[in-house]
Design a protein around this motif. Structure first.
Motif, PDB file in Angstrom:
ATOM      1  N   ARG A 102       1.074  -1.033  -0.073  1.00  0.00           N
ATOM      2  CA  ARG A 102      -0.191  -0.073   0.117  1.00  0.00           C
ATOM      3  C   ARG A 102       0.844   1.279  -0.185  1.00  0.00           C
ATOM      4  O   ARG A 102       1.654   1.565   1.151  1.00  0.00           O
ATOM      5  CB  ARG A 102      -0.886  -0.460   1.213  1.00  0.00           C
ATOM      6  N   LEU A 103       0.716   1.666  -1.397  1.00  0.00           N
ATOM      7  CA  LEU A 103       1.607   2.631  -0.931  1.00  0.00           C
ATOM      8  C   LEU A 103       0.905   4.787  -0.893  1.00  0.00           C
ATOM      9  O   LEU A 103      -0.071   5.093  -1.784  1.00  0.00           O
ATOM     10  CB  LEU A 103       2.396   3.050  -2.524  1.00  0.00           C
ATOM     11  N   MET A 104       0.813   5.120   0.086  1.00  0.00           N
ATOM     12  CA  MET A 104       0.502   6.697   0.614  1.00  0.00           C
ATOM     13  C   MET A 104       1.006   7.635  -0.020  1.00  0.00           C
ATOM     14  O   MET A 104       2.502   7.815   0.162  1.00  0.00           O
ATOM     15  CB  MET A 104      -0.226   6.725   2.101  1.00  0.00           C
ATOM     16  N   TYR A 105       0.897   8.816  -0.631  1.00  0.00           N
ATOM     17  CA  TYR A 105       0.964   9.811  -0.736  1.00  0.00           C
ATOM     18  C   TYR A 105       0.071  10.919  -1.397  1.00  0.00           C
ATOM     19  O   TYR A 105      -1.451  10.622  -1.089  1.00  0.00           O
ATOM     20  CB  TYR A 105       1.745   9.549  -2.495  1.00  0.00           C
ATOM     21  N   ASN A 106       0.767  12.481  -1.408  1.00  0.00           N
ATOM     22  CA  ASN A 106      -0.903  13.078  -1.542  1.00  0.00           C
ATOM     23  C   ASN A 106      -0.966  13.360  -2.866  1.00  0.00           C
ATOM     24  O   ASN A 106      -0.231  13.845  -3.847  1.00  0.00           O
ATOM     25  CB  ASN A 106       0.090  14.513  -1.155  1.00  0.00           C
ATOM     26  N   LYS A 107      -2.416  12.797  -3.163  1.00  0.00           N
ATOM     27  CA  LYS A 107      -2.947  12.607  -4.441  1.00  0.00           C
ATOM     28  C   LYS A 107      -3.292  13.586  -4.915  1.00  0.00           C
ATOM     29  O   LYS A 107      -3.491  14.252  -6.587  1.00  0.00           O
ATOM     30  CB  LYS A 107      -4.003  12.313  -4.343  1.00  0.00           C
ATOM     31  N   ASP A 108      -3.311  15.211  -4.141  1.00  0.00           N
ATOM     32  CA  ASP A 108      -3.840  16.805  -4.723  1.00  0.00           C
ATOM     33  C   ASP A 108      -1.949  17.197  -5.848  1.00  0.00           C
ATOM     34  O   ASP A 108      -2.435  18.478  -5.992  1.00  0.00           O
ATOM     35  CB  ASP A 108      -4.253  17.317  -3.662  1.00  0.00           C
ATOM     36  N   ASN A 109      -1.013  16.762  -5.275  1.00  0.00           N
ATOM     37  CA  ASN A 109       0.755  16.957  -5.803  1.00  0.00           C
ATOM     38  C   ASN A 109       0.508  15.861  -7.243  1.00  0.00           C
ATOM     39  O   ASN A 109       0.476  15.345  -7.035  1.00  0.00           O
ATOM     40  CB  ASN A 109       1.236  16.769  -4.750  1.00  0.00           C
ATOM     41  N   PRO A 110       1.116  17.225  -8.145  1.00  0.00           N
ATOM     42  CA  PRO A 110       0.477  16.388  -9.446  1.00  0.00           C
ATOM     43  C   PRO A 110       1.994  15.233  -9.580  1.00  0.00           C
ATOM     44  O   PRO A 110       1.797  14.213 -10.103  1.00  0.00           O
ATOM     45  CB  PRO A 110       0.685  17.792 -10.266  1.00  0.00           C
ATOM     46  N   ASN A 111       3.160  16.203  -9.073  1.00  0.00           N
ATOM     47  CA  ASN A 111       4.216  15.323  -8.800  1.00  0.00           C
ATOM     48  C   ASN A 111       4.114  13.619  -8.208  1.00  0.00           C
ATOM     49  O   ASN A 111       5.092  12.804  -9.339  1.00  0.00           O
ATOM     50  CB  ASN A 111       5.387  16.112  -8.968  1.00  0.00           C
ATOM     51  N   ARG A 112       3.425  14.065  -6.917  1.00  0.00           N
ATOM     52  CA  ARG A 112       3.743  12.262  -5.805  1.00  0.00           C
ATOM     53  C   ARG A 112       2.600  11.975  -7.135  1.00  0.00           C
ATOM     54  O   ARG A 112       2.950  11.031  -6.851  1.00  0.00           O
ATOM     55  CB  ARG A 112       3.479  13.153  -4.945  1.00  0.00           C
ATOM     56  N   SER A 113       1.567  12.054  -8.111  1.00  0.00           N
ATOM     57  CA  SER A 113       0.383  11.200  -8.130  1.00  0.00           C
ATOM     58  C   SER A 113       1.718  10.674  -9.701  1.00  0.00           C
ATOM     59  O   SER A 113       1.528   9.422  -9.719  1.00  0.00           O
ATOM     60  CB  SER A 113      -0.490  12.061  -8.874  1.00  0.00           C
ATOM     61  N   ASP A 114       2.554  11.875 -10.329  1.00  0.00           N
ATOM     62  CA  ASP A 114       2.831  11.266 -11.584  1.00  0.00           C
ATOM     63  C   ASP A 114       4.307   9.711 -10.544  1.00  0.00           C
ATOM     64  O   ASP A 114       4.591   8.977 -11.319  1.00  0.00           O
ATOM     65  CB  ASP A 114       3.494  12.946 -12.418  1.00  0.00           C
ATOM     66  N   ALA A 115       4.886  10.459  -9.978  1.00  0.00           N
ATOM     67  CA  ALA A 115       6.048   9.630  -9.029  1.00  0.00           C
ATOM     68  C   ALA A 115       5.091   7.987  -8.640  1.00  0.00           C
ATOM     69  O   ALA A 115       5.427   7.235  -9.012  1.00  0.00           O
ATOM     70  CB  ALA A 115       6.170   9.649  -8.312  1.00  0.00           C
ATOM     71  N   TYR A 116       3.454   8.042  -8.306  1.00  0.00           N
ATOM     72  CA  TYR A 116       3.184   7.333  -7.939  1.00  0.00           C
ATOM     73  C   TYR A 116       3.050   6.196  -8.888  1.00  0.00           C
ATOM     74  O   TYR A 116       2.871   5.017  -8.929  1.00  0.00           O
ATOM     75  CB  TYR A 116       1.812   7.022  -7.416  1.00  0.00           C
ATOM     76  N   SER A 117       2.777   6.792  -9.891  1.00  0.00           N
ATOM     77  CA  SER A 117       2.179   5.619 -10.825  1.00  0.00           C
ATOM     78  C   SER A 117       3.601   5.140 -11.881  1.00  0.00           C
ATOM     79  O   SER A 117       3.221   3.764 -12.622  1.00  0.00           O
ATOM     80  CB  SER A 117       1.276   6.612 -12.136  1.00  0.00           C
ATOM     81  N   LEU A 118       4.568   5.907 -11.998  1.00  0.00           N
ATOM     82  CA  LEU A 118       5.912   5.321 -12.515  1.00  0.00           C
ATOM     83  C   LEU A 118       6.069   4.328 -11.607  1.00  0.00           C
ATOM     84  O   LEU A 118       6.292   3.120 -12.136  1.00  0.00           O
ATOM     85  CB  LEU A 118       6.641   6.364 -12.417  1.00  0.00           C
ATOM     86  N   ILE A 119       5.904   3.907 -10.212  1.00  0.00           N
ATOM     87  CA  ILE A 119       6.469   3.211  -9.486  1.00  0.00           C
ATOM     88  C   ILE A 119       5.825   2.574  -9.660  1.00  0.00           C
ATOM     89  O   ILE A 119       5.853   1.118  -9.073  1.00  0.00           O
ATOM     90  CB  ILE A 119       6.937   3.805  -7.896  1.00  0.00           C
ATOM     91  N   ALA A 120       4.362   2.269  -8.994  1.00  0.00           N
ATOM     92  CA  ALA A 120       3.510   1.370  -9.125  1.00  0.00           C
ATOM     93  C   ALA A 120       3.544   0.478 -10.935  1.00  0.00           C
ATOM     94  O   ALA A 120       3.111  -0.807 -10.578  1.00  0.00           O
ATOM     95  CB  ALA A 120       1.829   2.061  -8.824  1.00  0.00           C
ATOM     96  N   ALA A 121       3.509   0.918 -11.636  1.00  0.00           N
ATOM     97  CA  ALA A 121       3.228   0.243 -12.828  1.00  0.00           C
ATOM     98  C   ALA A 121       4.839  -0.616 -12.748  1.00  0.00           C
ATOM     99  O   ALA A 121       4.500  -1.854 -13.974  1.00  0.00           O
ATOM    100  CB  ALA A 121       3.530   1.219 -14.013  1.00  0.00           C
TER     101      ALA A 121
END
Length: 595
Positions: free
Chosen positions: A439-458
């Motif tokens: 389970r990976l937590m991050y600030n979903k309202d921060n575009p950079n953190r959302s992009d980093a999450y998507s790249l890491i998850a994939a």
């Protein structure tokens, strides 16, 4: 658009208390006719945007230590000094003075000037300083921690202080003097960050009353309670526990309390109104004259997480100052505004990173290493940072940025070379057929953190990991840190750029800001040495050793050093770029509306 590139080199080093980085309300109208003789400005109102929503009037707890809370505290709470945008310490001698009485042993006296008072009329004095010392010294704590998890095994930790207590922990109970306006601290050893070690922590008379005590009783409790001894932990002191429990949580709120004592000010501004998760209004403290005096009458803070919405608000004249998420798109949007705005860009004392918990699925070192092997750091930099900073590379240190003297040597030897690109085959080999859920937590309202999450998850999925999206909103993610509700998290630390005590704040066993429970006896020993080392070259040498120990433990990964973008209306003057956690707020007293 008038564009200013800030090229000054910045260094992360550490600070007395690093802050968590951020990376449609009524705003009122600008009225420059009211004047402001005291501050020498034109009066009126400045409207500024912040990414995160306000959540606490106590920014010094691990939960409240979010950048927006710290900025509001900066405008409403006076201190003995502040840091300017050259990263130099500036004394505020209108508030009070501190002086070194002796070098051996190091002895420092703090005196608050007569006439300094809280907004309820009560004086700011030694009672407030005693409470601050009790919080920042950890003097009464007698907890023993599990070296594997960082959890308390026995004894008590009282105050949930976000910073490091090891510095003021070198002092004994302060000596009170000057008609209850001064305290004197005597250190048992030299202390590298003594000048930024001590800060005010709120109104003692309020904490006392909310804990069922008089102010005098609280001060006596602090001066008479024995020092905590982890070797022989005592039964928790009920009165002190009640004081600490209130300080830890009693100031947390997203709305304006009906009880004014919960948001007293001894600074230039007083909070006047809050629209939860939307905005805050600050008005001038009419009694304040013990520090730099503001030139405007009020400041409205709007919370807008999305960069395009911030730019649009600036374009529409709804706000005056923004510090949006840095991206090439953001700069293009600002460029389109022409001479309507001034834009400043530069490196920040901030870095985004991925931290792995040492419990749960990541208790297994091989699983931690495998997950780290899946992280596409170069792709993250190319996607998020490269357009802003063409020469950007993945950050290869947990303690240094490239401008630091120790960065190159540390990066060469700490093991970061093994994590430049994702290595899926190596990750699969380490997993040996396992398919862990993360389970990976991050600030979903921060575009950079959302992009980093998507790249890491994939990328992690390719190795067999099942990554669960644990993204939370801007007003929620900070409070979730350290709660055990996730396995890994992406967030940022931002520093003042002064001192070394931020190292044990984040990485010291049992520190309130050590959210993933990293623990290393060897690293703790080196950090104990670091805080009493005054030679910069020796400090660098120690931090290089600590950095390697962190990497060797498969702590997680630094991703990149952040780039900052500030933009403000051409009708505003006095705004100056700042690389540390205070951001544009560092000299808010100079903000002014042009006539």
């Amino acid at each position: 658009m008038r564009f200013k590139r800030i090229s000054k080199a910045v260094a992360i080093g550490a600070t007395a208390a690093l802050a968590l980085s951020a990376c449609a309300a009524s705003t009122g109208t600008t009225d420059s006719s009211s004047g402001n003789a005291e501050g020498g400005g034109n009066g009126g109102e400045i409207r500024v945007v912040e990414v995160n929503a306000f959540s606490s009037f106590n920014d010094n707890t691990a939960k409240g230590n979010v950048d927006i809370n710290s900025k509001i505290a900066y405008t409403t709470q006076s201190q003995f000094n502040y840091i300017d945008n050259d990263l130099k310490i500036q004394k505020n001698e209108k508030f009070g003075k501190y002086e070194t009485l002796s070098e051996d042993p190091l002895t420092v006296k703090y005196t608050i000037n007569e006439g300094v008072k809280w907004s309820d009329g009560e004086p700011v004095n030694a009672d407030d300083m005693l409470l601050a010392w009790a919080i920042q010294s950890g003097h009464f704590d007698d907890a023993t921690l599990d070296p594997d998890t960082g959890e308390v095994k026995s004894g008590t930790t009282y105050f949930d202080y976000a910073g490091d207590t090891s510095g003021l922990g070198l002092t004994d109970v302060p000596e009170v003097g000057d008609d209850n306006r001064s305290i004197t601290l005597k250190y048992s050893k030299p202390y590298a960050d003594w000048e930024t070690a001590f800060g005010m922590m709120g109104a003692a008379h309020v904490v006392a009353k909310k804990s069922g005590l008089t102010t005098e009783e609280l001060s006596k409790l602090i001066t008479s309670t024995p020092k905590g001894d982890p070797e022989n932990p005592a039964k928790p002191n009920a009165k002190l526990k009640k004081v600490a429990d209130f300080w830890n949580t009693g100031f947390d709120t997203k709305s304006l309390p009906s009880d004014k004592s919960l948001y007293l000010s001894d600074g230039p501004f007083i909070v006047d109104k809050i629209v939860p998760n939307q905005s805050m209004t600050l008005v001038r403290n009419k009694d304040y004259n013990w520090g730099p005096e503001p030139k405007v009458d009020s400041i409205v803070v709007r919370y807008i997480g999305e960069a395009p919405a911030q730019v649009q608000a600036l374009k529409n004249g709804e706000v005056d100052i923004i510090a949006p998420q840095a991206s090439a798109d953001t700069l293009e949007q600002l460029d389109a505004l022409g001479d309507q705005v001034v834009v400043e860009k530069g490196d920040q004392l901030s870095y985004d990173h991925l931290d792995l918990n040492y419990t749960g699925v990541f208790k297994d070192k091989n699983v931690r290493e495998a997950f780290m092997k899946t992280v596409p750091r170069q792709q993250i930099v190319d996607t998020i940072i490269k357009k802003l900073k063409p020469d950007a590379k993945p950050l290869d240190s947990q303690l240094f940025v490239p401008a630091n003297d120790g960065y190159a040597e540390s990066a060469k030897n700490n093991g970061s070379a093994n994590y430049q690109e994702a290595d899926i085959p190596a990750a699969k080999k380490l997993l040996d057929g396992k398919t862990p859920t993360v389970r990976l937590m991050y600030n979903k309202d921060n575009p950079n953190r959302s992009d980093a999450y998507s790249l890491i998850a994939a990328s992690a999925k390719k190795a067999g990991f099942k990554v669960v999206d644990g993204g939370l909103g801007a007003s929620e993610w900070g409070g979730a840190l350290g709660t055990g509700t996730y396995d890994a998290t992406i967030f940022g630390w931002i520093s003042s750029g002064v001192g070394v005590t931020g190292v044990p704040q984040i990485f010291g066993t049992g520190s309130a800001s050590n959210f993933n429970k990293f623990s290393s006896k060897e690293a703790d020993s080196l950090m104990d040495e670091l805080i009493v080392t005054t030679d910069p070259a020796k400090q660098t040498e120690l931090q290089i050793k600590i950095d390697k120990l962190i990497w060797d433990s498969d702590y997680g990964l630094p991703l990149f050093q952040s780039v900052g973008v500030d933009a403000y209306s051409s009708d505003v003057e006095g705004v100056k770029y700042m690389s540390n956690q205070t951001g544009v707020w560092w000299n808010f007293w100079d903000w002014n509306l042009k006539k």
